[in-house]
Design a protein around this motif. Sequence first.
Motif, short mmCIF file in Angstrom:
data_model
loop_
_atom_site.label_atom_id
_atom_site.label_comp_id
_atom_site.label_asym_id
_atom_site.label_seq_id
_atom_site.Cartn_x
_atom_site.Cartn_y
_atom_site.Cartn_z
N TYR A 1 0.86 -1.19 0.00
CA TYR A 1 0.00 0.00 0.00
C TYR A 1 0.89 1.23 0.00
CZ TYR A 1 0.67 -0.41 5.15
OH TYR A 1 1.19 -0.54 6.40
N ARG B 1 -6.51 -0.42 3.53
CA ARG B 1 -6.45 0.97 4.01
C ARG B 1 -6.79 1.93 2.89
NH1 ARG B 1 -2.21 0.16 7.92
NH2 ARG B 1 -2.27 -2.08 8.35
N ASP C 1 -2.46 5.81 5.27
CA ASP C 1 -2.11 4.38 5.34
C ASP C 1 -2.56 3.76 6.67
OD1 ASP C 1 0.16 6.24 5.97
OD2 ASP C 1 0.98 4.44 6.89
N ASN C 2 -3.02 4.59 7.60
CA ASN C 2 -3.53 4.06 8.87
C ASN C 2 -5.05 4.17 8.96
OD1 ASN C 2 -0.95 3.45 9.76
ND2 ASN C 2 -0.68 5.40 10.80
N ASP D 1 -4.16 0.49 13.51
CA ASP D 1 -2.76 0.87 13.71
C ASP D 1 -2.57 1.77 14.93
OD1 ASP D 1 -2.01 -0.66 11.61
OD2 ASP D 1 -0.99 0.91 10.49
MG MG Z 1 0.61 2.00 9.91
#
Ligand code: MG
Length: 508
Positions: free
Chosen positions: A93, A202, A271-272, A281
Amino acid sequence: MNAPIGLPKRPGASTAGITLDQLEIDNTFAGLPPKFYTRLQPTPLPHPYLVAGSASAAALIGLDPAAFSSPEFVETFSGNAVHPLSRPLAAVYSGHQFGVWAGQLGDGRAILLGDVAAPGQPAPGRLEIQLKGSGQTPYSRMGDGRAVLRSSIREFLCSEAMAALGIPTSRALCVTGSDYQVMREAPETTAVATRMAPSFARFGSFEHWYYNGEHDALKTLADHVIERCYPELRDAPNPYQALLQEVTRRTAQMVAQWQAIGFMHGVMNTDNMSILGITLDYGPFGFMEAFNPAHICNHTDQQGRYAYAMQPQVAHWNCHALGQALLPLIGEVDAVQAALSAFGPAYSEKMDDLLHTKLGLSARLEQDTALFEGLFQTMQASHVDFTQFFRRLADLQVERPEADAPLRDLCIDRAGFDAWALQYRARLKQENSDDRGRCLAMRGVNPKYVLRNYLAQVAIDKAQQKDFSETAKLLSILERPFDEQPENEAYAALPPDWASELEVSCSS
Ligand code: MG
Ligand code: AMP
């Protein structure tokens, strides 16, 4: 989609308590084309041991918690023995980090073992199982692929605490540890946290294909997520627009829940951000103590991009980033904008509901907005402890201001509190609020116990001395955050002086 491959069931095994070797593990994500991931084995952890296990997380997949004490369990969830049906992989990702396009990231230290049946859970009725800290992957960049015991315990406890608070989240099955050390600010021992979620996709998983100009892959991923996790959107006129709208709505509601409980994520990079709208995360997170809307829980976040008060707008920004990535599938910019416009109303409605329940109010009146604003101003002026304030507010009695002492004592600005309390009492009288009933209802939504940094630190300090009892005790308390638990009163206390020295950062 691959059919689940089953191991033969043991005679007499009940689905309520299966053993580890009875887990039917598949890896649906591995059915996607190879460019979505790298197949690889976890790197074994030297001489692993069990640090903690969550029986309620195990129950989601029908696993008997008696399994925790078996050597096979520790071997499996430290990545030392791979289940024969698992097809482990690390997913690719990308993402925006602190508002800047960061390019390719990926599972740099997480390995997806596969997915298992989770009866009673929302679509797809399965949970993916992921090891975090199980060694390097092609996406590790400069990282060692490991996670330290400290951050693994924090993620484990917070995942389970958030679930008990009723906030959408990934779950944590267990933590295994090892004496093997890695370097952070100082040498620290390593651990593996086992996480579970219906999908670990994500926002950044979608951005990855968009920014690489691979619109076929983008569609494959969106179809995979819709098929598995949003089957009700399959037949929408524009399923990709419906996906964006639903993710936007869920994300807005999740962040409203964060705000209402005083949770700060700390690193809301794209990305979280989960495509399911669940908290994902756990790194430098925090729970608000002395109330300050500008509070920054992540020491690395110098600019305060992810400060408490910023979270709703950052979540919205992140949804825009997702919308941008989905544009080639949705087709029209207007359709993207229309989907994203779900954010504001979803957030406001959820927040309004949550504040009414937090204050024990049944009716929805126009004047309530001013009451809520006044409340937060009062809390800020006195830097009151967020959790204690709401919990003690439940004990307020409409006709007996003299009984307010424990609540009022939290406020430095007594006059400010008195003025607000006068308005609140008038409002309660207006709906003939009953003190006892309201108190019970308010205690059911305003937790007494949250994962304060200092509580986590005490558990971590002991765990670093191989005493895992405090982690287990803290888990048991946080699993019942709304119960009075008089025997655990000390865990509801304000942070001790030494806690002001605590700093949490991206180091993990
Ligand atoms: Mg992360
Ligand atoms: P995070 O800030 O934890 O969300 O991580 C951002 C990115 O860095 C992700 O791609 C992680 O997989 C990667 N990462 C973080 N720590 C490590 C590590 N110790 N080894 C390898 N990759 C890591």
